[in-house]
Design a protein around this motif. Structure first.
Motif, short mmCIF file in Angstrom:
data_model
loop_
_atom_site.label_atom_id
_atom_site.label_comp_id
_atom_site.label_asym_id
_atom_site.label_seq_id
_atom_site.Cartn_x
_atom_site.Cartn_y
_atom_site.Cartn_z
N ASP A 197 18.90 21.15 20.72
CA ASP A 197 19.79 20.16 20.08
C ASP A 197 20.16 19.00 21.01
O ASP A 197 20.65 17.97 20.56
CB ASP A 197 21.07 20.85 19.60
CG ASP A 197 21.89 21.40 20.76
OD1 ASP A 197 22.94 20.83 21.06
OD2 ASP A 197 21.47 22.39 21.39
N HIS A 252 20.27 21.02 12.04
CA HIS A 252 20.16 21.78 10.79
C HIS A 252 20.66 23.18 11.09
O HIS A 252 19.85 24.04 11.49
CB HIS A 252 18.72 21.81 10.29
CG HIS A 252 18.18 20.45 9.98
ND1 HIS A 252 17.79 19.56 10.96
CD2 HIS A 252 18.02 19.81 8.79
CE1 HIS A 252 17.39 18.43 10.39
NE2 HIS A 252 17.52 18.56 9.08
N ALA A 280 19.01 26.93 10.92
CA ALA A 280 17.71 26.84 10.24
C ALA A 280 16.60 27.42 11.11
O ALA A 280 16.68 27.39 12.34
CB ALA A 280 17.39 25.38 9.92
N SER A 321 13.56 22.83 10.89
CA SER A 321 14.35 21.79 11.53
C SER A 321 13.45 20.74 12.17
O SER A 321 13.71 19.54 12.09
CB SER A 321 15.26 22.42 12.59
OG SER A 321 16.02 21.44 13.21
N GLN A 368 12.71 16.21 11.92
CA GLN A 368 13.02 15.32 13.04
C GLN A 368 12.08 14.10 13.03
O GLN A 368 10.99 14.15 12.47
CB GLN A 368 12.88 16.06 14.38
CG GLN A 368 13.68 17.35 14.49
CD GLN A 368 15.19 17.17 14.39
OE1 GLN A 368 15.72 16.13 14.79
NE2 GLN A 368 15.89 18.17 13.86
N GLU A 381 19.95 26.88 15.38
CA GLU A 381 18.55 26.60 15.02
C GLU A 381 17.64 27.52 15.86
O GLU A 381 17.84 27.67 17.07
CB GLU A 381 18.23 25.13 15.28
CG GLU A 381 18.89 24.22 14.24
CD GLU A 381 19.03 22.78 14.69
OE1 GLU A 381 19.76 22.55 15.68
OE2 GLU A 381 18.43 21.89 14.04
#
Ligand code: GDP
Length: 358
Positions: free
Chosen positions: A138, A146, A149, A154, A158, A208
């Motif tokens: 992240d 997300h 997820a 995810s 992007q 995620e």
């Protein structure tokens, strides 16, 4: 409830978390506990002493389409709550690692660091299968979160720039693994997890990739460890001391990870101590009480017996000299001298290890 006392004979694989300081080991364990607490209302995780059990149905709920619980017969995963390689090397079972599988956490920004190298050497020496959790995805600039997820879902959402950076960071880690002697790839490209290390991109912050991590661990265990997980569930228990602790109302107690058989509240046990094996009688077997009940009652609940794999607190007389990392055995029906000899033998290894670490 232990929920695992049936005679089926397949125990829960024990999972350890290793990695460099600040790469996210604690956060990852917290996230796994957190998301499974919410998702798992039907099955629910169970807090053990020193460990957290995530049952198969909860793995199924968290992992969604990544796991079909009907394809599994292992009961779930047991995570040791204390991360890091000190705990990993202290906790042994019959000469090997207590953990059946490990998660090596690597920060995608920092890559391999000294303790990553150390951890990987320890995993290689103990021949412990592991997956790499490439953490903090992240933090890639521009990353769109997300929550909880699956990572590929995810990733598809992007931008190209983010995806490119993601790939660069991940390939760096794959390169470092190669330098350390391990072939690896994104986990979804790995066919044989015995010869290739699966890399699972995750964020312990946003959740995620957590579905993927649980799915990979469960799959790996089911596919390659099923035979090792076959135990005589009701046989005399075998475990390893996690910690020796003073507990109000109980005196000196042992926090134990049980990896084989069952320990009962009326068992005689043999424990490794500084001056050799200690023979004593269990006074109480204790499990953590559910949070809601703690306000009115003691933190612990007495149980009559507990089966592997699980974490349990044992109250008994004469435990002052017991040592962390030492073996614990229930004697039940066996010759006491044989069990003492067993413990003595394993204890020699523990003592050697302690010496080496200074
Ligand atoms: P440990 O020393 O390996 O147990 O690392 P911690 O779990 O204590 O994490 C170290 C720091 O990194 C803390 O400030 C965490 O909040 C942060 N952190 C851990 N995982 C993530 C992640 O996935 N994303 C972000 N942004 N921060 C994280």
């Amino acid at each position: 409830m232990s929920g695992d006392t049936q005679h089926g004979g397949l125990r829960t694989p024990i999972v350890a978390v290793l990695g460099h300081v600040d790469h996210g080991k604690t956060s990852l364990l917290d996230k796994i506990r957190g998301s499974t607490v919410i998702e798992g209302e039907a099955g629910a995780i169970t807090q053990h002493i020193g460990a957290t059990a995530v049952p198969l149905d909860v793995v199924g709920e968290v992992a969604g389409s990544l796991v079909d619980p009907t394809e599994f017969d292992l009961p779930g995963l047991l995570f040791i709550d204390t991360p890091g390689h000190h705990s990993f090397t202290t906790l042994r079972s019959r000469g090997g690692a207590l953990a059946d599988i490990a998660i090596l956490v690597v920060d995608v920004n920092d890559g391999f660091q000294p303790q990553t190298e150390e951890a990987i050497k320890i995993l290689a020496d103990s021949q412990t299968p592991f997956v790499v959790a490439a953490n903090k995805v992240d933090t890639i600039p521009g990353w769109q979160i997300h929550e909880d997820a699956p990572i590929q879902q995810s990733l598809e959402a992007q931008s190209d720039r983010v995806e490119q950076q993601f790939n660069e960071k991940l390939y760096e880690i794959i390169g470092e693994l190669s330098d350390a002697g391990f072939t690896s790839d994104f986990y979804w490209r790995v066919q044989d997890f015995r010869s290739n290390v699966g890399v699972v991109p995750v964020s312990a912050m946003t959740g995620e990739g957590i579905p993927d991590l649980l799915a990979v661990l469960m799959g790996l265990a089911q596919r390659y460890m099923k035979e090792d997980m076959a135990i005589d569930v009701t046989g005399p228990g075998a475990g390893t001391v996690l910690e020796v602790k003073e507990e109000q109302g109980f005196g000196t107690t042992l926090d134990v990870i049980l990896y084989d058989g069952t320990i009962r509240a009326d068992d005689t046990i043999v424990v490794g101590g500084v001056n050799g094996p200690i023979v004593t009688d269990v006074r109480a077997l204790l499990k953590p009480r559910p949070l809601a009940e703690i306000r009115t009652e003691s933190r612990f609940e007495k149980v009559d017996e507990i089966a592997a794999a699980s974490g349990v607190k044992i109250a008994a007389p004469d435990l002052d000299d017991a040592i962390a990392g030492a073996p614990v055995r229930a004697v039940r029906g066996r010759d006491l001298d044989d069990v003492i000899a067993d413990v003595q033998e394993e204890l020699a290894e523990v003592a050697v290890d302690t010496g080496e670490e200074g």
